[in-house]
Design a protein around this motif. Structure first.
Motif, mmCIF file in Angstrom:
data_model
loop_
_atom_site.group_PDB
_atom_site.id
_atom_site.type_symbol
_atom_site.label_atom_id
_atom_site.label_comp_id
_atom_site.label_asym_id
_atom_site.label_seq_id
_atom_site.Cartn_x
_atom_site.Cartn_y
_atom_site.Cartn_z
ATOM 1 N N ILE A 35 -16.051 27.314 -2.292
ATOM 2 C CA ILE A 35 -15.783 26.259 -3.278
ATOM 3 C C ILE A 35 -14.280 26.030 -3.419
ATOM 4 O O ILE A 35 -13.811 24.887 -3.484
ATOM 5 N N ILE A 36 -13.507 27.120 -3.464
ATOM 6 C CA ILE A 36 -12.048 26.994 -3.565
ATOM 7 C C ILE A 36 -11.498 26.318 -2.309
ATOM 8 O O ILE A 36 -10.610 25.459 -2.397
ATOM 9 N N PHE A 37 -12.052 26.664 -1.160
ATOM 10 C CA PHE A 37 -11.598 26.035 0.083
ATOM 11 C C PHE A 37 -11.825 24.526 0.041
ATOM 12 O O PHE A 37 -10.934 23.737 0.370
ATOM 13 N N TYR A 38 -13.010 24.117 -0.373
ATOM 14 C CA TYR A 38 -13.315 22.681 -0.408
ATOM 15 C C TYR A 38 -12.452 21.951 -1.439
ATOM 16 O O TYR A 38 -12.039 20.808 -1.222
ATOM 17 N N PHE A 39 -12.171 22.626 -2.557
ATOM 18 C CA PHE A 39 -11.294 22.024 -3.565
ATOM 19 C C PHE A 39 -9.900 21.778 -2.986
ATOM 20 O O PHE A 39 -9.328 20.690 -3.135
ATOM 21 N N LEU A 40 -9.351 22.794 -2.312
ATOM 22 C CA LEU A 40 -8.021 22.653 -1.719
ATOM 23 C C LEU A 40 -8.022 21.624 -0.592
ATOM 24 O O LEU A 40 -7.037 20.900 -0.392
ATOM 25 N N LEU A 41 -9.122 21.538 0.133
ATOM 26 C CA LEU A 41 -9.244 20.538 1.196
ATOM 27 C C LEU A 41 -9.168 19.123 0.622
ATOM 28 O O LEU A 41 -8.478 18.250 1.169
ATOM 29 N N ILE A 42 -9.863 18.915 -0.495
ATOM 30 C CA ILE A 42 -9.857 17.597 -1.135
ATOM 31 C C ILE A 42 -8.452 17.253 -1.647
ATOM 32 O O ILE A 42 -7.966 16.130 -1.467
ATOM 33 N N VAL A 43 -7.800 18.234 -2.272
ATOM 34 C CA VAL A 43 -6.437 18.003 -2.775
ATOM 35 C C VAL A 43 -5.497 17.642 -1.632
ATOM 36 O O VAL A 43 -4.704 16.687 -1.726
ATOM 37 N N ALA A 44 -5.574 18.395 -0.542
ATOM 38 C CA ALA A 44 -4.708 18.124 0.610
ATOM 39 C C ALA A 44 -4.998 16.754 1.210
ATOM 40 O O ALA A 44 -4.082 16.039 1.636
ATOM 41 N N ALA A 45 -6.276 16.366 1.240
ATOM 42 C CA ALA A 45 -6.644 15.057 1.786
ATOM 43 C C ALA A 45 -6.097 13.929 0.918
ATOM 44 O O ALA A 45 -5.636 12.898 1.436
ATOM 45 N N VAL A 46 -6.125 14.115 -0.402
ATOM 46 C CA VAL A 46 -5.579 13.101 -1.317
ATOM 47 C C VAL A 46 -4.081 12.952 -1.107
ATOM 48 O O VAL A 46 -3.551 11.833 -1.042
ATOM 49 N N VAL A 47 -3.373 14.072 -0.987
ATOM 50 C CA VAL A 47 -1.919 14.028 -0.761
ATOM 51 C C VAL A 47 -1.605 13.336 0.563
ATOM 52 O O VAL A 47 -0.707 12.489 0.641
ATOM 53 N N LEU A 48 -2.344 13.671 1.610
ATOM 54 C CA LEU A 48 -2.143 13.025 2.905
ATOM 55 C C LEU A 48 -2.395 11.526 2.793
ATOM 56 O O LEU A 48 -1.636 10.710 3.346
ATOM 57 N N GLY A 49 -3.452 11.157 2.075
ATOM 58 C CA GLY A 49 -3.752 9.738 1.887
ATOM 59 C C GLY A 49 -2.637 9.005 1.168
ATOM 60 O O GLY A 49 -2.305 7.864 1.515
ATOM 61 N N LEU A 50 -2.016 9.657 0.159
ATOM 62 C CA LEU A 50 -0.914 9.035 -0.574
ATOM 63 C C LEU A 50 0.300 8.844 0.316
ATOM 64 O O LEU A 50 0.987 7.820 0.237
ATOM 65 N N VAL A 51 0.585 9.825 1.179
ATOM 66 C CA VAL A 51 1.727 9.705 2.095
ATOM 67 C C VAL A 51 1.507 8.529 3.047
ATOM 68 O O VAL A 51 2.409 7.710 3.272
ATOM 69 N N ILE A 52 0.307 8.444 3.607
ATOM 70 C CA ILE A 52 0.011 7.339 4.532
ATOM 71 C C ILE A 52 0.078 6.002 3.794
ATOM 72 O O ILE A 52 0.659 5.025 4.294
ATOM 73 N N SER A 53 -0.475 5.966 2.575
ATOM 74 C CA SER A 53 -0.489 4.731 1.790
ATOM 75 C C SER A 53 0.915 4.269 1.444
ATOM 76 O O SER A 53 1.196 3.071 1.370
ATOM 77 N N PHE A 54 1.822 5.213 1.248
ATOM 78 C CA PHE A 54 3.197 4.885 0.873
ATOM 79 C C PHE A 54 3.865 3.994 1.918
ATOM 80 O O PHE A 54 4.695 3.144 1.588
ATOM 81 N N PHE A 55 3.507 4.163 3.179
ATOM 82 C CA PHE A 55 4.159 3.420 4.264
ATOM 83 C C PHE A 55 3.350 2.210 4.721
ATOM 84 O O PHE A 55 3.606 1.657 5.791
ATOM 85 N N ARG A 56 2.423 1.764 3.911
ATOM 86 C CA ARG A 56 1.579 0.633 4.299
ATOM 87 C C ARG A 56 2.343 -0.690 4.234
ATOM 88 O O ARG A 56 3.257 -0.852 3.426
ATOM 89 N N ILE A 57 1.939 -1.611 5.083
ATOM 90 C CA ILE A 57 2.423 -2.988 5.036
ATOM 91 C C ILE A 57 1.191 -3.880 4.917
ATOM 92 O O ILE A 57 0.525 -4.159 5.922
ATOM 93 N N PRO A 58 0.849 -4.327 3.730
ATOM 94 C CA PRO A 58 -0.345 -5.160 3.573
ATOM 95 C C PRO A 58 -0.124 -6.546 4.162
ATOM 96 O O PRO A 58 0.995 -7.058 4.186
ATOM 97 N N GLY A 59 -1.185 -7.142 4.640
ATOM 98 C CA GLY A 59 -1.098 -8.501 5.155
ATOM 99 C C GLY A 59 -0.906 -9.485 4.006
ATOM 100 O O GLY A 59 -1.679 -9.466 3.042
ATOM 101 N N ARG A 60 0.109 -10.331 4.081
ATOM 102 C CA ARG A 60 0.415 -11.275 3.011
ATOM 103 C C ARG A 60 0.921 -12.592 3.586
ATOM 104 O O ARG A 60 1.520 -12.617 4.665
ATOM 105 N N ASN A 61 0.712 -13.664 2.818
ATOM 106 C CA ASN A 61 1.325 -14.944 3.125
ATOM 107 C C ASN A 61 2.563 -15.072 2.246
ATOM 108 O O ASN A 61 2.466 -15.295 1.033
ATOM 109 N N TYR A 62 3.735 -14.894 2.843
ATOM 110 C CA TYR A 62 4.966 -14.831 2.071
ATOM 111 C C TYR A 62 5.443 -16.200 1.615
ATOM 112 O O TYR A 62 5.256 -17.209 2.303
ATOM 113 N N THR A 63 6.074 -16.220 0.446
ATOM 114 C CA THR A 63 6.630 -17.451 -0.102
ATOM 115 C C THR A 63 7.765 -17.952 0.780
ATOM 116 O O THR A 63 8.596 -17.172 1.249
ATOM 117 N N ASP A 64 7.822 -19.252 0.989
ATOM 118 C CA ASP A 64 8.898 -19.876 1.756
ATOM 119 C C ASP A 64 9.386 -21.081 0.965
ATOM 120 O O ASP A 64 8.773 -22.141 0.990
#
Length: 218
Positions: A35-64
């Motif tokens: 149970i502790i292993f799975y808890f730590l796995l979930i925490v680590a996965a969330v942190v990894l997801g946040l790091v990846i999300s931080f560098f995202r470039i969403p598709g947008r139609n920019y103002t001109d």
């Protein structure tokens, strides 16, 4: 959605640490404490997801728009006030500041199309980005854009978590509104200094979207 090139090294390090940490916790904890292993796995996965999300470039139609100054970044408008300029300009200007949390998209974009006439990096402190003195005392990178007879200044400002400012511009560059100005890693703010006759279109507390939200008209 794509990932920004500035994230390549950070994401690789995060993935390696994710695999290493979970391999070690699996060996040490899973046989006796799954149970502790799975808890730590979930925490680590969330942190990894946040790091990846931080560098995202969403598709947008920019103002001109030649009449609009657009938001140089995603975030919350935290300052709108008339100030005495302390760099490049000698007169008073309207300052609009946008605070970026670690959850925001962190690509910084050109607020206008025009010529880069000033580009300067400043070493400094790492005060929290909403501190009043962060605009003048923190590590920062300043650009000035000239559009006809008007000029607008941007400051990429480091914060308590932001430890690296990246700027892609050089004096003499002809840039397009919404194109990439740079990147700030892990939360900070961007200031705009506008002419006094600019008509500000946002208010404090508004959520700005980089490359889309109209900050002011001139």
């Amino acid at each position: 959605m794509t990932l920004h090139r500035e994230g390549k090294g950070s994401i690789i390090i995060a993935v390696v640490l994710f695999l290493l940490i979970n391999f070690c916790t699996y060996k040490l904890l899973y046989p006796s404490y799954p149970i502790i292993f799975y808890f730590l796995l979930i925490v680590a996965a969330v942190v990894l997801g946040l790091v990846i999300s931080f560098f995202r470039i969403p598709g947008r139609n920019y103002t001109d728009s030649e009449q609009a100054v657009i938001a140089p970044c995603d975030g919350k408008v935290v300052v709108i006030e008339e100030v005495q300029a302390d760099e490049y300009f000698k007169d008073r200007r309207i300052q609009v500041s946008i605070f970026m949390s670690p959850l925001n998209v962190h690509v910084n974009r050109n607020p206008v199309s025009g010529e880069v006439v000033y580009n300067q990096y400043h070493k400094g402190k790492y005060l929290v980005a909403w501190h009043p003195k962060s605009s003048t005392e923190n590590e920062r990178h300043t650009n000035v854009y000239r559009v006809g007879n008007k000029e607008v200044l941007t400051k990429q400002i480091a914060g308590a978590l932001a430890k690296r400012i990246v700027n892609y511009l050089s004096v003499g560059d002809q840039v397009k509104q919404g194109g990439e100005m740079g990147f700030i890693k892990f939360g900070s703010r961007v200031d705009l200094l506008l002419p006094l006759d600019a008509q500000v279109k946002v208010k404090i507390g508004d959520k700005a979207i980089g490359g889309i939200t109209e900050i002011a008209h001139w």
